[in-house]
Design an enzyme around this catalytic site. Structure first.
Site, PDB file in Angstrom:
ATOM      1  N   TYR A 274     -15.562  -0.190   6.932  1.00 58.01           N
ATOM      2  CA  TYR A 274     -14.153   0.093   7.242  1.00 58.01           C
ATOM      3  C   TYR A 274     -13.898  -0.084   8.747  1.00 58.01           C
ATOM      4  O   TYR A 274     -12.979  -0.791   9.148  1.00 58.01           O
ATOM      5  CB  TYR A 274     -13.849   1.519   6.812  1.00 58.01           C
ATOM      6  CG  TYR A 274     -12.508   2.059   7.210  1.00 58.01           C
ATOM      7  CD1 TYR A 274     -12.404   3.037   8.195  1.00 58.01           C
ATOM      8  CD2 TYR A 274     -11.344   1.615   6.594  1.00 58.01           C
ATOM      9  CE1 TYR A 274     -11.171   3.564   8.551  1.00 58.01           C
ATOM     10  CE2 TYR A 274     -10.101   2.137   6.952  1.00 58.01           C
ATOM     11  CZ  TYR A 274     -10.035   3.108   7.927  1.00 58.01           C
ATOM     12  OH  TYR A 274      -8.810   3.640   8.289  1.00 58.01           O
TER      13      TYR A 274
ATOM     14  N   LYS B 189     -11.689  -2.906  10.693  1.00 63.84           N
ATOM     15  CA  LYS B 189     -10.563  -2.520  11.567  1.00 63.84           C
ATOM     16  C   LYS B 189     -10.740  -3.146  12.956  1.00 63.84           C
ATOM     17  O   LYS B 189      -9.790  -3.608  13.580  1.00 63.84           O
ATOM     18  CB  LYS B 189     -10.445  -1.001  11.665  1.00 63.84           C
ATOM     19  CG  LYS B 189      -9.936  -0.336  10.393  1.00 63.84           C
ATOM     20  CD  LYS B 189      -8.544  -0.842  10.010  1.00 63.84           C
ATOM     21  CE  LYS B 189      -8.015  -0.143   8.778  1.00 63.84           C
ATOM     22  NZ  LYS B 189      -6.695  -0.717   8.336  1.00 63.84           N
TER      23      LYS B 189
ATOM     24  N   ASP C 116       2.472  -2.023  -4.367  1.00 62.72           N
ATOM     25  CA  ASP C 116       1.070  -1.582  -4.441  1.00 62.72           C
ATOM     26  C   ASP C 116       0.445  -2.214  -5.683  1.00 62.72           C
ATOM     27  O   ASP C 116       1.122  -2.846  -6.478  1.00 62.72           O
ATOM     28  CB  ASP C 116       0.980  -0.038  -4.484  1.00 62.72           C
ATOM     29  CG  ASP C 116      -0.336   0.464  -3.874  1.00 62.72           C
ATOM     30  OD1 ASP C 116      -0.285   1.336  -2.994  1.00 62.72           O
ATOM     31  OD2 ASP C 116      -1.405  -0.058  -4.279  1.00 62.72           O
ATOM     32  N   ILE C 117      -0.869  -1.965  -5.836  1.00 60.19           N
ATOM     33  CA  ILE C 117      -1.613  -2.583  -6.936  1.00 60.19           C
ATOM     34  C   ILE C 117      -1.310  -1.877  -8.266  1.00 60.19           C
ATOM     35  O   ILE C 117      -1.533  -2.423  -9.331  1.00 60.19           O
ATOM     36  CB  ILE C 117      -3.129  -2.544  -6.623  1.00 60.19           C
ATOM     37  CG1 ILE C 117      -3.949  -3.417  -7.565  1.00 60.19           C
ATOM     38  CG2 ILE C 117      -3.651  -1.120  -6.639  1.00 60.19           C
ATOM     39  CD1 ILE C 117      -4.052  -4.846  -7.095  1.00 60.19           C
TER      40      ILE C 117
ATOM     41  N   GLY D 204      -0.282   4.852  -1.113  1.00 59.71           N
ATOM     42  CA  GLY D 204      -1.370   5.540  -0.395  1.00 59.71           C
ATOM     43  C   GLY D 204      -0.888   6.780   0.342  1.00 59.71           C
ATOM     44  O   GLY D 204       0.298   7.102   0.347  1.00 59.71           O
ATOM     45  N   GLN D 205      -1.849   7.439   1.011  1.00 57.65           N
ATOM     46  CA  GLN D 205      -1.523   8.695   1.707  1.00 57.65           C
ATOM     47  C   GLN D 205      -0.453   8.452   2.781  1.00 57.65           C
ATOM     48  O   GLN D 205       0.539   9.170   2.859  1.00 57.65           O
ATOM     49  CB  GLN D 205      -2.795   9.235   2.385  1.00 57.65           C
ATOM     50  CG  GLN D 205      -2.581  10.535   3.130  1.00 57.65           C
ATOM     51  CD  GLN D 205      -3.686  10.856   4.134  1.00 57.65           C
ATOM     52  OE1 GLN D 205      -4.442   9.984   4.559  1.00 57.65           O
ATOM     53  NE2 GLN D 205      -3.745  12.109   4.526  1.00 57.65           N
ATOM     54  N   LEU D 206      -0.636   7.407   3.583  1.00 61.96           N
ATOM     55  CA  LEU D 206       0.355   7.084   4.627  1.00 61.96           C
ATOM     56  C   LEU D 206       1.540   6.333   4.030  1.00 61.96           C
ATOM     57  O   LEU D 206       2.700   6.648   4.304  1.00 61.96           O
ATOM     58  CB  LEU D 206      -0.316   6.230   5.710  1.00 61.96           C
ATOM     59  CG  LEU D 206       0.594   5.655   6.787  1.00 61.96           C
ATOM     60  CD1 LEU D 206       1.228   6.762   7.616  1.00 61.96           C
ATOM     61  CD2 LEU D 206      -0.188   4.701   7.681  1.00 61.96           C
TER      62      LEU D 206
ATOM     63  N   GLY E 202       0.849  -1.193   0.000  1.00 58.23           N
ATOM     64  CA  GLY E 202       0.000   0.000   0.000  1.00 58.23           C
ATOM     65  C   GLY E 202       0.883   1.241   0.000  1.00 58.23           C
ATOM     66  O   GLY E 202       0.539   2.280   0.531  1.00 58.23           O
TER      67      GLY E 202
HETATM   68  C1  VAH Z   1     -10.968   7.780   6.939  1.00 64.67           C
HETATM   69  N1  VAH Z   1      -8.788   8.876   7.022  1.00 64.67           N
HETATM   70  O1  VAH Z   1     -11.470   8.877   6.964  1.00 64.67           O
HETATM   71  C2  VAH Z   1      -9.503   7.650   7.353  1.00 64.67           C
HETATM   72  C3  VAH Z   1      -9.387   7.439   8.845  1.00 64.67           C
HETATM   73  C4  VAH Z   1     -10.128   8.198  11.097  1.00 64.67           C
HETATM   74  C5  VAH Z   1     -10.278   8.379   9.630  1.00 64.67           C
HETATM   75  O2  VAH Z   1      -9.628   6.135   9.183  1.00 64.67           O
HETATM   76  O3  VAH Z   1     -11.575   6.807   6.608  1.00 64.67           O
END
Ligand code: VAH
Length: 314
Positions: free
Chosen positions: A141, A145, A32-33, A9-11, A6
């Protein structure tokens, strides 16, 4: 070698560059993909195309590199996940399983996997949210997590895999545009302040959310990964915090540089997601266990963001 999955990505893009500075360019494999847009990412070290849903891709890498650390950052974020729930669950969960099993097979020393304040939900205490509390996430999401945290702890307890994790707040950086998050208004607003002098915000003006500047997120991640094993007492995921602010407050911070900057509010579906999340986080466990300490405030982040966006835009 270190594998960053990844990495575009942003991070991932910022963490890859930071790891290359620390460990040497050739020792950090970015995966990454798709190929990175950022030249700095392409030119500073090895890049591999990996679909984390294809275990064979990971096995092929093991023939080329000996990995001692894996940073598994590939995931579908909150807003995008709600548009494609089943795929988000599959990528976030099966991707995690493939990486955890690969790490066990390859006897990888340490694995990093990011969690998020999205693991909290409408019934979680919203102020100074504790490390251990009610968690009823209502986005795919957030559910992925929360489940991922349980599995990371399971792989540590059952198989001794040294997996470490942080519950990031919204992350703000200038090097890579974020992809599909709810907190991403706080990145867009800086770009729009420079480009148009006005910003149409998809959250309401009093929506308070926990946020963090990317340099602090990188510091927290590396501090955790470098901490001696016995200091890492939380094996689900550590709460991590730096600041909390509302769109109105970040606007005022920007207006210290651009007094004529204006904002309008047009809340969309992401407002419900933001309203289900905490407004502030208690990260005392991270501070006590391995010495976490953020550096940036809203105003010093704004100063740094605008300075760097102006520099990179010219
Ligand atoms: C999102 N930037 O908005 C991510 C993050 C806490 C937010 O998990 O989905």
């Amino acid at each position: 070698a270190i594998l960053v999955i990844g990495a575009c990505g942003q991070l991932g893009s910022e963490l890859t560059l930071e790891l290359r500075k620390l460990y040497g360019n050739a020792n950090v494999v970015a995966a990454d993909i798709q190929y990175p847009k950022q030249a700095e990412l392409r030119e500073t070290g090895p890049f591999e195309i990996v679909d984390v849903l294809t275990p064979q891709h990971l096995a092929d890498l093991a023939a080329k590199y000996k990995f001692d650390q894996i940073y598994h950052l590939a995931a579908i974020l909150s807003a995008t996940g709600e548009k494609n729930p089943k795929f988000a669950w599959r990528l976030n969960m099966d991707g995690l399983f493939n990486v955890l099993d690969f790490a066990l097979e390859q006897k990888v020393e340490k694995v990093y996997w990011p969690s998020s304040i999205a693991v909290f939900g409408p019934n979680t205490p919203r102020q100074n949210t504790p490390q251990d509390t009610i968690m009823d996430p209502n986005t795919v999401y957030g559910i992925s997590k929360q489940a991922g945290e349980r599995w990371c702890e399971y792989y540590f307890l059952k198989y001794g895999l040294d997996v470490r994790s942080l519950r990031y707040p919204g992350l703000i950086g200038y090097k890579a545009l974020p992809g599909g998050g709810t907190t991403d208004y706080a990145v867009d607003i800086y770009h729009q302040a420079l480009a148009k002098g006005t910003y149409k915000c998809f959250l309401s003006e009093n929506t308070r959310l926990p946020m963090m500047y990317m340099p602090d997120a990188l510091k927290g991640t590396l501090d955790l990964m470098h901490a001696p094993l016995e200091q890492v007492k939380v094996r689900s995921s550590y709460n991590l915090a730096a600041m909390s602010f509302t769109p109105q407050e970040i606007t005022a911070s920007i207006q210290r540089h651009y007094p004529d900057f204006t904002i309008t509010y047009e809340p969309d579906g992401r407002q419900q997601i933001a309203d289900s999340w905490p407004q502030s986080i208690n990260d005392s466990a991270a501070r006590q266990d391995w010495g976490w300490q953020p550096s940036f405030t809203l105003d010093t982040m704004t100063d740094d963001m605008l300075l760097n966006l102006k520099r990179t835009n010219n």
